[in-house]
Motif scaffolding. Structure first.
Motif, PDB file in Angstrom:
ATOM      1  N   THR A  17       0.820  -1.203   0.000  1.00  0.00           N
ATOM      2  CA  THR A  17       0.000   0.000   0.000  1.00  0.00           C
ATOM      3  C   THR A  17       0.853   1.252   0.000  1.00  0.00           C
ATOM      4  O   THR A  17       2.083   1.187   0.046  1.00  0.00           O
ATOM      5  CB  THR A  17      -0.987  -0.011   1.192  1.00  0.00           C
ATOM      6  OG1 THR A  17      -1.931   1.045   1.027  1.00  0.00           O
ATOM      7  CG2 THR A  17      -0.261   0.170   2.504  1.00  0.00           C
ATOM      8  N   CYS A  18       0.194   2.393  -0.091  1.00  0.00           N
ATOM      9  CA  CYS A  18       0.909   3.666  -0.169  1.00  0.00           C
ATOM     10  C   CYS A  18       1.439   4.051   1.203  1.00  0.00           C
ATOM     11  O   CYS A  18       0.842   3.745   2.239  1.00  0.00           O
ATOM     12  CB  CYS A  18      -0.032   4.743  -0.705  1.00  0.00           C
ATOM     13  SG  CYS A  18       0.812   6.302  -1.066  1.00  0.00           S
ATOM     14  N   ALA A  19       2.556   4.755   1.189  1.00  0.00           N
ATOM     15  CA  ALA A  19       3.147   5.236   2.446  1.00  0.00           C
ATOM     16  C   ALA A  19       2.386   6.421   3.014  1.00  0.00           C
ATOM     17  O   ALA A  19       2.723   6.899   4.105  1.00  0.00           O
ATOM     18  CB  ALA A  19       4.614   5.614   2.210  1.00  0.00           C
ATOM     19  N   ASP A  20       1.367   6.867   2.320  1.00  0.00           N
ATOM     20  CA  ASP A  20       0.550   7.997   2.785  1.00  0.00           C
ATOM     21  C   ASP A  20       0.203   7.817   4.272  1.00  0.00           C
ATOM     22  O   ASP A  20      -0.259   6.756   4.684  1.00  0.00           O
ATOM     23  CB  ASP A  20      -0.729   8.067   1.941  1.00  0.00           C
ATOM     24  CG  ASP A  20      -1.511   9.352   2.173  1.00  0.00           C
ATOM     25  OD1 ASP A  20      -1.662  10.126   1.211  1.00  0.00           O
ATOM     26  OD2 ASP A  20      -1.983   9.557   3.311  1.00  0.00           O
ATOM     27  N   SER A  21       0.412   8.876   5.045  1.00  0.00           N
ATOM     28  CA  SER A  21       0.232   8.782   6.501  1.00  0.00           C
ATOM     29  C   SER A  21      -1.220   8.555   6.901  1.00  0.00           C
ATOM     30  O   SER A  21      -1.506   8.206   8.052  1.00  0.00           O
ATOM     31  CB  SER A  21       0.758  10.058   7.170  1.00  0.00           C
ATOM     32  OG  SER A  21       0.036  11.187   6.704  1.00  0.00           O
ATOM     33  N   ALA A  49       5.547   5.119  -1.686  1.00  0.00           N
ATOM     34  CA  ALA A  49       4.715   6.130  -2.335  1.00  0.00           C
ATOM     35  C   ALA A  49       4.124   5.564  -3.625  1.00  0.00           C
ATOM     36  O   ALA A  49       4.857   5.149  -4.524  1.00  0.00           O
ATOM     37  CB  ALA A  49       5.523   7.384  -2.630  1.00  0.00           C
ATOM     38  N   GLY A  50       2.811   5.504  -3.689  1.00  0.00           N
ATOM     39  CA  GLY A  50       2.135   5.038  -4.894  1.00  0.00           C
ATOM     40  C   GLY A  50       1.915   3.542  -4.968  1.00  0.00           C
ATOM     41  O   GLY A  50       1.530   3.036  -6.011  1.00  0.00           O
ATOM     42  N   ASN A  51       2.184   2.833  -3.858  1.00  0.00           N
ATOM     43  CA  ASN A  51       2.039   1.358  -3.823  1.00  0.00           C
ATOM     44  C   ASN A  51       2.544   0.709  -5.105  1.00  0.00           C
ATOM     45  O   ASN A  51       1.827  -0.040  -5.783  1.00  0.00           O
ATOM     46  CB  ASN A  51       0.594   0.924  -3.510  1.00  0.00           C
ATOM     47  CG  ASN A  51      -0.492   1.736  -4.203  1.00  0.00           C
ATOM     48  OD1 ASN A  51      -0.934   2.777  -3.690  1.00  0.00           O
ATOM     49  ND2 ASN A  51      -0.887   1.294  -5.397  1.00  0.00           N
ATOM     50  N   GLY A 106      -4.470   0.878  -3.339  1.00  0.00           N
ATOM     51  CA  GLY A 106      -4.339   2.301  -3.595  1.00  0.00           C
ATOM     52  C   GLY A 106      -5.314   3.072  -2.713  1.00  0.00           C
ATOM     53  O   GLY A 106      -6.056   2.487  -1.933  1.00  0.00           O
ATOM     54  N   HIS A 107      -5.308   4.380  -2.852  1.00  0.00           N
ATOM     55  CA  HIS A 107      -6.236   5.175  -2.038  1.00  0.00           C
ATOM     56  C   HIS A 107      -6.585   6.472  -2.750  1.00  0.00           C
ATOM     57  O   HIS A 107      -5.819   6.966  -3.589  1.00  0.00           O
ATOM     58  CB  HIS A 107      -5.607   5.479  -0.674  1.00  0.00           C
ATOM     59  CG  HIS A 107      -4.428   6.401  -0.751  1.00  0.00           C
ATOM     60  ND1 HIS A 107      -4.524   7.773  -0.535  1.00  0.00           N
ATOM     61  CD2 HIS A 107      -3.137   6.167  -1.066  1.00  0.00           C
ATOM     62  CE1 HIS A 107      -3.322   8.317  -0.695  1.00  0.00           C
ATOM     63  NE2 HIS A 107      -2.461   7.365  -1.016  1.00  0.00           N
ATOM     64  N   THR A 108      -7.747   7.009  -2.401  1.00  0.00           N
ATOM     65  CA  THR A 108      -8.177   8.278  -2.985  1.00  0.00           C
ATOM     66  C   THR A 108      -7.207   9.388  -2.584  1.00  0.00           C
ATOM     67  O   THR A 108      -6.550   9.313  -1.551  1.00  0.00           O
ATOM     68  CB  THR A 108      -9.593   8.637  -2.518  1.00  0.00           C
ATOM     69  OG1 THR A 108      -9.618   8.661  -1.085  1.00  0.00           O
ATOM     70  CG2 THR A 108     -10.625   7.624  -3.020  1.00  0.00           C
ATOM     71  N   HIS A 109      -7.124  10.422  -3.401  1.00  0.00           N
ATOM     72  CA  HIS A 109      -6.258  11.584  -3.143  1.00  0.00           C
ATOM     73  C   HIS A 109      -4.779  11.185  -3.034  1.00  0.00           C
ATOM     74  O   HIS A 109      -4.030  11.766  -2.226  1.00  0.00           O
ATOM     75  CB  HIS A 109      -6.686  12.335  -1.867  1.00  0.00           C
ATOM     76  CG  HIS A 109      -8.126  12.744  -1.870  1.00  0.00           C
ATOM     77  ND1 HIS A 109      -8.587  13.846  -2.550  1.00  0.00           N
ATOM     78  CD2 HIS A 109      -9.213  12.175  -1.295  1.00  0.00           C
ATOM     79  CE1 HIS A 109      -9.896  13.949  -2.389  1.00  0.00           C
ATOM     80  NE2 HIS A 109     -10.304  12.943  -1.624  1.00  0.00           N
ATOM     81  N   CYS A 110      -4.362  10.200  -3.831  1.00  0.00           N
ATOM     82  CA  CYS A 110      -2.976   9.737  -3.749  1.00  0.00           C
ATOM     83  C   CYS A 110      -2.038  10.735  -4.444  1.00  0.00           C
ATOM     84  O   CYS A 110      -2.081  10.905  -5.671  1.00  0.00           O
ATOM     85  CB  CYS A 110      -2.833   8.358  -4.392  1.00  0.00           C
ATOM     86  SG  CYS A 110      -1.140   7.721  -4.268  1.00  0.00           S
ATOM     87  N   GLY A 111      -1.192  11.371  -3.662  1.00  0.00           N
ATOM     88  CA  GLY A 111      -0.285  12.378  -4.211  1.00  0.00           C
ATOM     89  C   GLY A 111       0.708  11.807  -5.199  1.00  0.00           C
ATOM     90  O   GLY A 111       1.126  12.495  -6.142  1.00  0.00           O
ATOM     91  N   ALA A 112       1.091  10.555  -5.027  1.00  0.00           N
ATOM     92  CA  ALA A 112       2.055   9.937  -5.940  1.00  0.00           C
ATOM     93  C   ALA A 112       1.445   9.766  -7.327  1.00  0.00           C
ATOM     94  O   ALA A 112       2.115   9.988  -8.348  1.00  0.00           O
ATOM     95  CB  ALA A 112       2.504   8.582  -5.380  1.00  0.00           C
TER      96      ALA A 112
END
Ligand SMILES: [Zn+2]
Length: 212
Positions: free
Chosen positions: A67-71, A92-94, A120-126
């Motif tokens: 998964t993404c490293a998004d906090s 970042a970006g899985n 993945g996830h919504t609002h993914c900056g990557a």
């Protein structure tokens, strides 16, 4: 709901290894039920300090997550799982890259997870940064390009008028396919039904995972 002496639920306790290997279908169902609890605010796991087993017994996760490293994405929270349940690989970006892929091979071959979720996830900056790179024709500086370069192949041919959420879903599916196509260890396990590789999108607002 029954609870064990350490406060963990029976489902969490079995997921920690007490019930032995689980099938991919059972593992996936456990994740789906856990996400439903999490999204509805009825999580069973409220104390992340308990392993449910002694450290000397080793780890027996039933699923792995790329998964993404998004906090804002916390796998154990997303799936209402306890320490010892999920083997998590985050970047970042899985994206499927070498160290992460090796880690997933370890989870599958050595630890016996029966499902790998690329989340993945919504609002993914990557993914948003990768869309911007496609538009501008320029990669971001320094090592930021390392994940953007792995996302661009996934989304470079998106149809006109697509949404960022479409790109996020396409990237998750692409990375899941890449996990299987690049790893003979993983693909040999999926071909015999011991393992399943799936993808999904975690909605930061609702807490729900949409399975792809
Ligand atoms: Zn992200």
């Amino acid at each position: 709901m029954d609870t064990s002496s350490n406060g963990a639920t029976t489902e969490a306790a079995s997921a920690a290894g007490a019930a032995g290997p689980v099938s991919p279908a059972d593992a996936l169902m456990r994740l789906k039920r856990g996400n439903a609890r999490s999204a509805s605010g009825e999580r069973e796991i409220k104390n992340y300090s308990s392993l449910g087993s002694t450290p000397e017994d080793g780890q027996k996760p039933f699923a792995a997550v790329l998964t993404c490293a998004d906090s804002r994405v916390f796998p154990d929270h997303v799936f209402d799982t306890a320490p010892g349940n999920l083997f998590a690989v985050c970047n970042a970006g899985n994206v499927c890259e070498d160290v992460g892929l090796g880690s997933l091979e370890f989870a599958a071959a050595a630890l016996g997870v029966s499902v790998i979720v690329v989340l993945g996830h919504t609002h993914c900056g990557a993914v948003i940064a990768s869309e911007e790179s496609i538009k501008s024709g320029e990669l971001p500086p320094a090592h930021l390009n390392s994940f953007v370069e792995l996302i661009i192949p996934a989304i470079k041919d998106m149809p006109t008028g697509h949404s960022t959420n479409d790109s996020i879903a396409t990237n998750a599916t692409y990375q899941a396919h890449t996990v299987e196509s690049r790893s003979s260890t993983i693909s040999s396990m999926t071909s015999t039904g011991k393992l399943e590789v799936v993808s999904g999108i975690y909605d930061l607002a609702s807490g729900q995972v949409t399975w792809l």
